[in-house]
Scaffold this motif. Sequence first.
Motif, PDB file in Angstrom:
ATOM      1  N   VAL A 204       0.852  -1.191   0.000  1.00  0.00           N
ATOM      2  CA  VAL A 204       0.000   0.000   0.000  1.00  0.00           C
ATOM      3  C   VAL A 204       0.887   1.240   0.000  1.00  0.00           C
ATOM      4  CG1 VAL A 204      -1.742   1.324   1.259  1.00  0.00           C
ATOM      5  CG2 VAL A 204      -1.869  -1.175   1.241  1.00  0.00           C
ATOM      6  N   THR A 205       0.544   2.209  -0.835  1.00  0.00           N
ATOM      7  CA  THR A 205       1.191   3.507  -0.782  1.00  0.00           C
ATOM      8  C   THR A 205       0.132   4.568  -0.536  1.00  0.00           C
ATOM      9  OG1 THR A 205       2.756   5.004  -1.875  1.00  0.00           O
ATOM     10  CG2 THR A 205       1.091   3.976  -3.278  1.00  0.00           C
ATOM     11  N   VAL A 206       0.507   5.602   0.217  1.00  0.00           N
ATOM     12  CA  VAL A 206      -0.431   6.633   0.657  1.00  0.00           C
ATOM     13  C   VAL A 206       0.055   7.985   0.130  1.00  0.00           C
ATOM     14  CG1 VAL A 206      -1.455   7.775   2.655  1.00  0.00           C
ATOM     15  CG2 VAL A 206      -1.039   5.305   2.709  1.00  0.00           C
ATOM     16  N   LEU A 207      -0.804   8.651  -0.650  1.00  0.00           N
ATOM     17  CA  LEU A 207      -0.458   9.922  -1.271  1.00  0.00           C
ATOM     18  C   LEU A 207      -1.354  11.030  -0.732  1.00  0.00           C
ATOM     19  CD1 LEU A 207      -0.211   8.737  -5.003  1.00  0.00           C
ATOM     20  CD2 LEU A 207       1.472   8.492  -3.167  1.00  0.00           C
ATOM     21  N   GLY A 208      -0.786  12.205  -0.542  1.00  0.00           N
ATOM     22  CA  GLY A 208      -1.547  13.347  -0.071  1.00  0.00           C
ATOM     23  C   GLY A 208      -1.237  14.584  -0.880  1.00  0.00           C
ATOM     24  N   ALA A 209      -2.129  15.580  -0.766  1.00  0.00           N
ATOM     25  CA  ALA A 209      -1.975  16.852  -1.462  1.00  0.00           C
ATOM     26  C   ALA A 209      -1.726  17.956  -0.430  1.00  0.00           C
ATOM     27  CB  ALA A 209      -3.219  17.162  -2.282  1.00  0.00           C
ATOM     28  N   GLU A 210      -0.698  18.739  -0.650  1.00  0.00           N
ATOM     29  CA  GLU A 210      -0.263  19.727   0.342  1.00  0.00           C
ATOM     30  C   GLU A 210      -1.351  20.750   0.663  1.00  0.00           C
ATOM     31  OE1 GLU A 210       3.709  22.415   0.942  1.00  0.00           O
ATOM     32  OE2 GLU A 210       2.650  22.610  -0.968  1.00  0.00           O
ATOM     33  N   LYS A 211      -2.174  21.131  -0.313  1.00  0.00           N
ATOM     34  CA  LYS A 211      -3.177  22.178  -0.131  1.00  0.00           C
ATOM     35  C   LYS A 211      -4.594  21.608  -0.040  1.00  0.00           C
ATOM     36  CE  LYS A 211      -0.027  25.374  -0.430  1.00  0.00           C
ATOM     37  NZ  LYS A 211       0.382  26.157   0.773  1.00  0.00           N
ATOM     38  N   ASP A 212      -4.719  20.377   0.378  1.00  0.00           N
ATOM     39  CA  ASP A 212      -6.018  19.711   0.465  1.00  0.00           C
ATOM     40  C   ASP A 212      -6.823  20.278   1.634  1.00  0.00           C
ATOM     41  OD1 ASP A 212      -8.170  17.942   0.518  1.00  0.00           O
ATOM     42  OD2 ASP A 212      -6.913  16.193   0.101  1.00  0.00           O
ATOM     43  N   ARG A 213      -8.001  20.827   1.357  1.00  0.00           N
ATOM     44  CA  ARG A 213      -8.871  21.354   2.411  1.00  0.00           C
ATOM     45  C   ARG A 213      -9.735  20.260   3.033  1.00  0.00           C
ATOM     46  NH1 ARG A 213      -8.966  25.587  -1.528  1.00  0.00           N
ATOM     47  NH2 ARG A 213      -8.369  27.620  -0.638  1.00  0.00           N
ATOM     48  N   LEU A 214      -9.952  19.155   2.314  1.00  0.00           N
ATOM     49  CA  LEU A 214     -10.856  18.114   2.792  1.00  0.00           C
ATOM     50  C   LEU A 214     -10.141  17.047   3.606  1.00  0.00           C
ATOM     51  CD1 LEU A 214     -13.174  17.583  -0.325  1.00  0.00           C
ATOM     52  CD2 LEU A 214     -13.415  19.187   1.580  1.00  0.00           C
ATOM     53  N   ILE A 215      -9.000  16.588   3.149  1.00  0.00           N
ATOM     54  CA  ILE A 215      -8.207  15.575   3.859  1.00  0.00           C
ATOM     55  C   ILE A 215      -6.835  16.190   4.140  1.00  0.00           C
ATOM     56  CG2 ILE A 215      -7.335  13.214   3.888  1.00  0.00           C
ATOM     57  CD1 ILE A 215     -10.326  13.270   3.686  1.00  0.00           C
ATOM     58  N   PRO A 216      -6.669  16.880   5.261  1.00  0.00           N
ATOM     59  CA  PRO A 216      -5.409  17.581   5.542  1.00  0.00           C
ATOM     60  C   PRO A 216      -4.258  16.610   5.785  1.00  0.00           C
ATOM     61  CG  PRO A 216      -6.911  17.741   7.397  1.00  0.00           C
ATOM     62  CD  PRO A 216      -7.690  17.115   6.290  1.00  0.00           C
ATOM     63  N   LYS A 217      -3.074  17.187   5.819  1.00  0.00           N
ATOM     64  CA  LYS A 217      -1.854  16.376   5.847  1.00  0.00           C
ATOM     65  C   LYS A 217      -1.787  15.447   7.057  1.00  0.00           C
ATOM     66  CE  LYS A 217       2.064  18.191   4.591  1.00  0.00           C
ATOM     67  NZ  LYS A 217       3.247  19.091   4.489  1.00  0.00           N
ATOM     68  N   ASP A 218      -2.243  15.892   8.219  1.00  0.00           N
ATOM     69  CA  ASP A 218      -2.125  15.039   9.390  1.00  0.00           C
ATOM     70  C   ASP A 218      -3.025  13.811   9.282  1.00  0.00           C
ATOM     71  OD1 ASP A 218      -4.414  16.723   9.720  1.00  0.00           O
ATOM     72  OD2 ASP A 218      -4.435  16.236  11.855  1.00  0.00           O
ATOM     73  N   GLN A 219      -4.160  13.928   8.566  1.00  0.00           N
ATOM     74  CA  GLN A 219      -5.034  12.780   8.373  1.00  0.00           C
ATOM     75  C   GLN A 219      -4.433  11.798   7.365  1.00  0.00           C
ATOM     76  OE1 GLN A 219      -8.242  12.437  10.256  1.00  0.00           O
ATOM     77  NE2 GLN A 219      -6.710  13.692  11.283  1.00  0.00           N
ATOM     78  N   VAL A 220      -3.746  12.326   6.361  1.00  0.00           N
ATOM     79  CA  VAL A 220      -3.011  11.456   5.437  1.00  0.00           C
ATOM     80  C   VAL A 220      -1.920  10.704   6.193  1.00  0.00           C
ATOM     81  CG1 VAL A 220      -1.547  11.408   3.371  1.00  0.00           C
ATOM     82  CG2 VAL A 220      -3.506  12.962   3.472  1.00  0.00           C
ATOM     83  N   ALA A 221      -1.236  11.393   7.098  1.00  0.00           N
ATOM     84  CA  ALA A 221      -0.181  10.756   7.888  1.00  0.00           C
ATOM     85  C   ALA A 221      -0.735   9.647   8.774  1.00  0.00           C
ATOM     86  CB  ALA A 221       0.546  11.796   8.724  1.00  0.00           C
ATOM     87  N   VAL A 222      -1.938   9.846   9.328  1.00  0.00           N
ATOM     88  CA  VAL A 222      -2.574   8.803  10.138  1.00  0.00           C
ATOM     89  C   VAL A 222      -2.812   7.553   9.289  1.00  0.00           C
ATOM     90  CG1 VAL A 222      -4.727   8.172  11.293  1.00  0.00           C
ATOM     91  CG2 VAL A 222      -3.626  10.341  11.816  1.00  0.00           C
ATOM     92  N   THR A 223      -3.314   7.730   8.084  1.00  0.00           N
ATOM     93  CA  THR A 223      -3.538   6.588   7.188  1.00  0.00           C
ATOM     94  C   THR A 223      -2.233   5.870   6.893  1.00  0.00           C
ATOM     95  OG1 THR A 223      -5.420   7.726   6.161  1.00  0.00           O
ATOM     96  CG2 THR A 223      -4.447   5.893   4.948  1.00  0.00           C
ATOM     97  N   ALA A 224      -1.185   6.635   6.616  1.00  0.00           N
ATOM     98  CA  ALA A 224       0.105   6.014   6.319  1.00  0.00           C
ATOM     99  C   ALA A 224       0.614   5.198   7.504  1.00  0.00           C
ATOM    100  CB  ALA A 224       1.121   7.086   5.921  1.00  0.00           C
TER     101      ALA A 224
END
Length: 292
Positions: A204-224
């Motif tokens: 599994v790889t987890v990708l995030g967008a720096e300027k995401d208003r809906l899924i912010p970076k800390d929530q992407v980090a939790v998934t990772a």
Amino acid sequence: MPQLEILCHRPAGPAKPAPLLFVHGAFCGAWIWEEHFLPWFAEQGWEAHAVSLRGHGASEGRGRLNSFGIADYIEDVLTAADACSAPPVLIGHSMGGMVVQRTLIRRRFPGAVLMASAPPHGLLESTMRLAWSDPYVFQQMGMLMTFSNGIEAEAVRRAMFSDQVPLEVAKRYEPLMQEESQRVLLDIGGWIPFPLLPARGVAVTVLGAEKDRLIPKDQVAVTARAFRTEPVFFPAMGHSMMLEPGWEAVAGHIADWVETTVLKRPAPQRKALDTKSLDTGASDTGVRAAAD
């Protein structure tokens, strides 16, 4: 089961060993992958498919949308996967990332890509943060859910894109946005106990967008962290990474990851559809494919 819309792009020559199956997020359909990702991956030699979950896009069930739960969307992904030439790599965006996470519990796949995905524990924290940080977008999405009467283009721009994307671009996609199942949003809202995670060993790889208003970076980090990996963030991008300027960097990263990580592993064998949570048999399943 409802008849599903599946958009298909195939390479001109021999296809790479693992097909790709793209799963859209809330309020969208398979169309979100059609503009860039599906043709690009086919040009690179991949068999690329995108499913519209029931009640979305051209799939059946729009009039019964609120009766569908996350388990129904999982069945749609499994049905679309069975229509592929081999077990596919699953690529889920936003809510579709949550659907992919739950699908991996049901069946083993070669790998999965989670793009700006809802975290395993649900969307409650992200939703409350959006209500505080951008009440206009929060209100507009609530109107779409409650009255099904569309969403203003400015709200589409702020929800889906970074500030570098002009309003004229958002206006192209506003007519395609639709209501989402209230039952599904409750399923993934964080009101239920923390769900099981797939067994270890799934790539599994987890990708995030720096300027995401809906899924912010800390929530992407939790998934990772839940999947024991490190997140990869794309700078200056908003939530809809497949439509943002620079989308090629995201597509190229996914292609490289599948090549270097997934294709080096033994491919899982195709299994019969797991029907333990189905209300109807697989014999009445309909799949409508739109090929390029």
